[in-house]
Design an enzyme around this catalytic site. Sequence first.
Site, PDB file in Angstrom:
ATOM      1  N   MET E   1       0.794  -1.209   0.000  1.00 33.20           N
ATOM      2  CA  MET E   1       0.000   0.000   0.000  1.00 33.20           C
ATOM      3  C   MET E   1       0.835   1.272   0.000  1.00 33.20           C
ATOM      4  O   MET E   1       0.257   2.345   0.014  1.00 33.20           O
ATOM      5  CB  MET E   1      -0.860  -0.007   1.258  1.00 33.20           C
ATOM      6  CG  MET E   1      -2.179   0.615   1.105  1.00 33.20           C
ATOM      7  SD  MET E   1      -3.198  -0.114   2.399  1.00 33.20           S
ATOM      8  CE  MET E   1      -1.991  -0.381   3.696  1.00 33.20           C
ATOM      9  N   PRO E   2       2.148   1.141  -0.056  1.00 28.38           N
ATOM     10  CA  PRO E   2       2.933   2.396  -0.024  1.00 28.38           C
ATOM     11  C   PRO E   2       2.714   3.231  -1.278  1.00 28.38           C
ATOM     12  O   PRO E   2       2.268   2.732  -2.320  1.00 28.38           O
ATOM     13  CB  PRO E   2       4.391   1.907   0.031  1.00 28.38           C
ATOM     14  CG  PRO E   2       4.318   0.490   0.443  1.00 28.38           C
ATOM     15  CD  PRO E   2       3.018  -0.049  -0.082  1.00 28.38           C
TER      16      PRO E   2
END
Lengths: 67, 67, 67, 67, 67, 67
Positions: E1-2
Site C-alpha cells: 500500500m505504499p
Amino acid sequence: MPYVNIKITNEHVTPEKKAKLIEGVTQLLVDVLDKNPETTVVVIDEVDTDNWGIGGRTVTERRGTTK
Amino acid sequence: MPYVNIKITNEHVTPEKKAKLIEGVTQLLVDVLDKNPETTVVVIDEVDTDNWGIGGRTVTERRGTTK
Amino acid sequence: MPYVNIKITNEHVTPEKKAKLIEGVTQLLVDVLDKNPETTVVVIDEVDTDNWGIGGRTVTERRGTTK
Amino acid sequence: MPYVNIKITNEHVTPEKKAKLIEGVTQLLVDVLDKNPETTVVVIDEVDTDNWGIGGRTVTERRGTTK
Amino acid sequence: MPYVNIKITNEHVTPEKKAKLIEGVTQLLVDVLDKNPETTVVVIDEVDTDNWGIGGRTVTERRGTTK
Amino acid sequence: MPYVNIKITNEHVTPEKKAKLIEGVTQLLVDVLDKNPETTVVVIDEVDTDNWGIGGRTVTERRGTTK
C-alpha cells in the site's frame, strides 16, 4: 539531485528498516540513472492508519481493528 | 494562489521562526510574481531525523547521534 | 537540507523569475533557520489553469477565458 | 489507480469524518472518471496550525489564539 | 500500500529506465517492509532544469547551458 | 483552507471532467468538515502512463500498449 518521498502506514517501522529504505532507494538511483548520491534526498512519511484509505475505506477499518 | 510546501528536519523550530518562513515566502511570491498573498498557502512539514536521508544515510546517522 | 516545492499556475513565467524564486527561498532558509544552501532543493511545478481549482472552480473558469 | 492527498489543519477531526472524506473522494473518482476504487489511494495529512500559513500569517496567529 | 514519488530532472530518461526505477523501488518495499507490491504505487515526476534549484541556483544555470 | 492534490494518469481527461472533480472535492470538504470553499485549493496532476507504476510495472506495460 533526485528527491524521493515514501509514504507508508505508521506501524512501528524501526529506524534500521527506515535506514535500509533510504540506502536502497539512493543506490537504485545511482545504479539506474547514475545520480549523485550526495545530493539525493529521501523523506519517509509515516501515516496513521486512520488517515490512509484504499478501496474507499481506511486501513483501520479494513483491518477490523479498533485502535 | 500559489501553494508552497517546505520540508525541514524536526529540530525544535520555534513558532516564531515558522511564522517568519511563512511571511517571507509569501512576500517573495508577491515580489517576484505579483501573486495575491490572501490566497497563497504555505505548509511546513517537520520530519524526524530518522526519516530524512541524504547521501544514502539518515540524518540521525550522519550526525552520529543516538536519539 | 530542506526541500521546498512551489506550485504556481502555468502562465509564461520566465526562467529569470523562476531563478529569482529559487534564489530567494533558499536565502530565506539560510536567514531564518541557518540551513546549508548547498543541499537546499527547490522544485517549481507549473500547473495548467484547467487543473487548478479554488472556490470550487478552475482558474480557467474564474478568469472567464476560453483557452 | 488515482492517488489523492488531502491536507487540512489538525483540529480534532474524528476518525468518522476522515473515513467519510476517504469514502467520498474515492466515490467521486469512480463517478467522474470511472476509476477502480480498489486501487484508489487517499492520504490525509493533518497539519499543526503553527505550520499552516495563508495571507502570510500562520493559522494560529489569524485565529488570535495562543496554543 | 505504499506510495512513492520520485522527482528527477527531465533529461531524456528512457521508458526502460523508468520501468527499472518502478520495479526496483517496489521490490525494495517488499524486501524491507514486506509490503504488498500489488497495491504499491510509484509516480515519477520529470522536472525541467529551469524549475529545479539547488544551492540557490537552477540546474540550467549550474550546468552553464543555455536551453 | 484545505489543499487537495489529485494525481491521475494522463489519458485525455476533458476540462469538464476536471472541473467536476474540483467542484466535487471542494463540496465534500464543505459537507464533511465545514471548510470555507473560497480558500480550498485543488491541484490535479496528470501523469504519463510511462511514469506511473503499480504492482512493480508501469501502466504502459500493464496495458500491453506501445505508445
